[in-house]
Design a protein around this motif. Structure first.
Motif, short mmCIF file in Angstrom:
data_model
loop_
_atom_site.label_atom_id
_atom_site.label_comp_id
_atom_site.label_asym_id
_atom_site.label_seq_id
_atom_site.Cartn_x
_atom_site.Cartn_y
_atom_site.Cartn_z
N PHE A 219 0.81 -1.22 0.00
CA PHE A 219 0.00 0.00 0.00
C PHE A 219 0.85 1.28 0.00
O PHE A 219 0.33 2.36 -0.26
N ALA A 220 2.12 1.16 0.29
CA ALA A 220 2.98 2.34 0.40
C ALA A 220 3.01 3.19 -0.87
O ALA A 220 2.87 4.41 -0.79
N PRO A 221 3.16 2.61 -2.06
CA PRO A 221 3.16 3.45 -3.27
C PRO A 221 1.85 4.22 -3.47
O PRO A 221 1.87 5.38 -3.89
N LEU A 222 0.74 3.59 -3.15
CA LEU A 222 -0.55 4.27 -3.28
C LEU A 222 -0.66 5.43 -2.29
O LEU A 222 -1.09 6.53 -2.65
N ILE A 223 -0.24 5.20 -1.07
CA ILE A 223 -0.29 6.25 -0.04
C ILE A 223 0.59 7.43 -0.44
O ILE A 223 0.17 8.59 -0.34
N VAL A 224 1.78 7.14 -0.92
CA VAL A 224 2.69 8.21 -1.34
C VAL A 224 2.11 8.95 -2.54
O VAL A 224 2.20 10.19 -2.62
N ALA A 225 1.49 8.24 -3.47
CA ALA A 225 0.89 8.88 -4.64
C ALA A 225 -0.25 9.82 -4.24
O ALA A 225 -0.37 10.92 -4.77
N VAL A 226 -1.08 9.39 -3.31
CA VAL A 226 -2.19 10.23 -2.86
C VAL A 226 -1.65 11.45 -2.12
O VAL A 226 -2.13 12.57 -2.33
N CYS A 227 -0.65 11.26 -1.29
CA CYS A 227 -0.09 12.39 -0.54
C CYS A 227 0.60 13.39 -1.45
O CYS A 227 0.44 14.60 -1.28
N SER A 228 1.38 12.91 -2.40
CA SER A 228 2.09 13.83 -3.28
C SER A 228 1.14 14.50 -4.27
O SER A 228 1.37 15.64 -4.65
N ASN A 229 0.11 13.79 -4.71
CA ASN A 229 -0.94 14.35 -5.57
C ASN A 229 -0.35 15.14 -6.74
O ASN A 229 -0.78 16.27 -7.03
N GLU A 230 0.62 14.56 -7.41
CA GLU A 230 1.34 15.25 -8.47
C GLU A 230 0.46 15.66 -9.65
O GLU A 230 0.66 16.71 -10.23
N LYS A 231 -0.50 14.86 -10.00
CA LYS A 231 -1.35 15.17 -11.15
C LYS A 231 -2.68 15.79 -10.74
O LYS A 231 -3.55 16.00 -11.58
N GLY A 232 -2.86 16.06 -9.46
CA GLY A 232 -4.09 16.70 -8.99
C GLY A 232 -5.33 15.83 -9.05
O GLY A 232 -6.44 16.35 -9.10
N ARG A 233 -5.14 14.54 -9.03
CA ARG A 233 -6.29 13.63 -9.13
C ARG A 233 -7.00 13.42 -7.80
O ARG A 233 -8.15 12.99 -7.79
N PHE A 234 -6.34 13.69 -6.69
CA PHE A 234 -6.91 13.39 -5.38
C PHE A 234 -7.29 14.71 -4.70
O PHE A 234 -6.51 15.28 -3.95
#
Length: 105
Positions: free
Chosen positions: A6-21
């Motif tokens: 789950f770590a990559p998903l959590i990091v992706a949501v936190c960083s929100n690089e593409k503004g999807r979250f």
């Protein structure tokens, strides 16, 4: 490792690089999960300290900043050598515009 997947998903949501979250509840839950993962592993903690402090400075929601401040207290007691270099950024939140964030700092 189930949690590690789950770590990559959590990091992706936190960083929100593409503004999807954009949902604040999803972002808040991801930040809390990231902080808890950081408490488990010193390597994971060191790898993501920059992200957590970037979130602390830039998160528009005061409750996210408050949650990060509280989690940083746990991280500072668990991994003091990693967090020590970031202490000035931590104490900079004493000047936060939100009284709740200042109180938790």
């Amino acid at each position: 490792n189930l949690l590690g997947s789950f770590a990559p998903l959590i990091v992706a949501v936190c960083s929100n690089e593409k503004g999807r979250f954009n949902d604040h509840m999803v972002r808040s839950a991801a930040v809390l999960a990231l902080c808890k993962f950081m408490c488990v592993s010193s390597a994971f903690c060191e790898k993501h300290l920059r992200l957590i402090f970037t979130l602390l400075e830039r998160a528009p929601e005061p409750w996210i900043r408050s949650d990060i401040i509280i989690a940083l207290g746990d991280l500072a007691s668990r991994f003091p050598n990693q967090v020590d270099a970031w202490t000035p950024k931590l104490y900079a939140r004493l000047r936060d515009e939100d009284a709740g964030v200042r109180k938790n700092t």
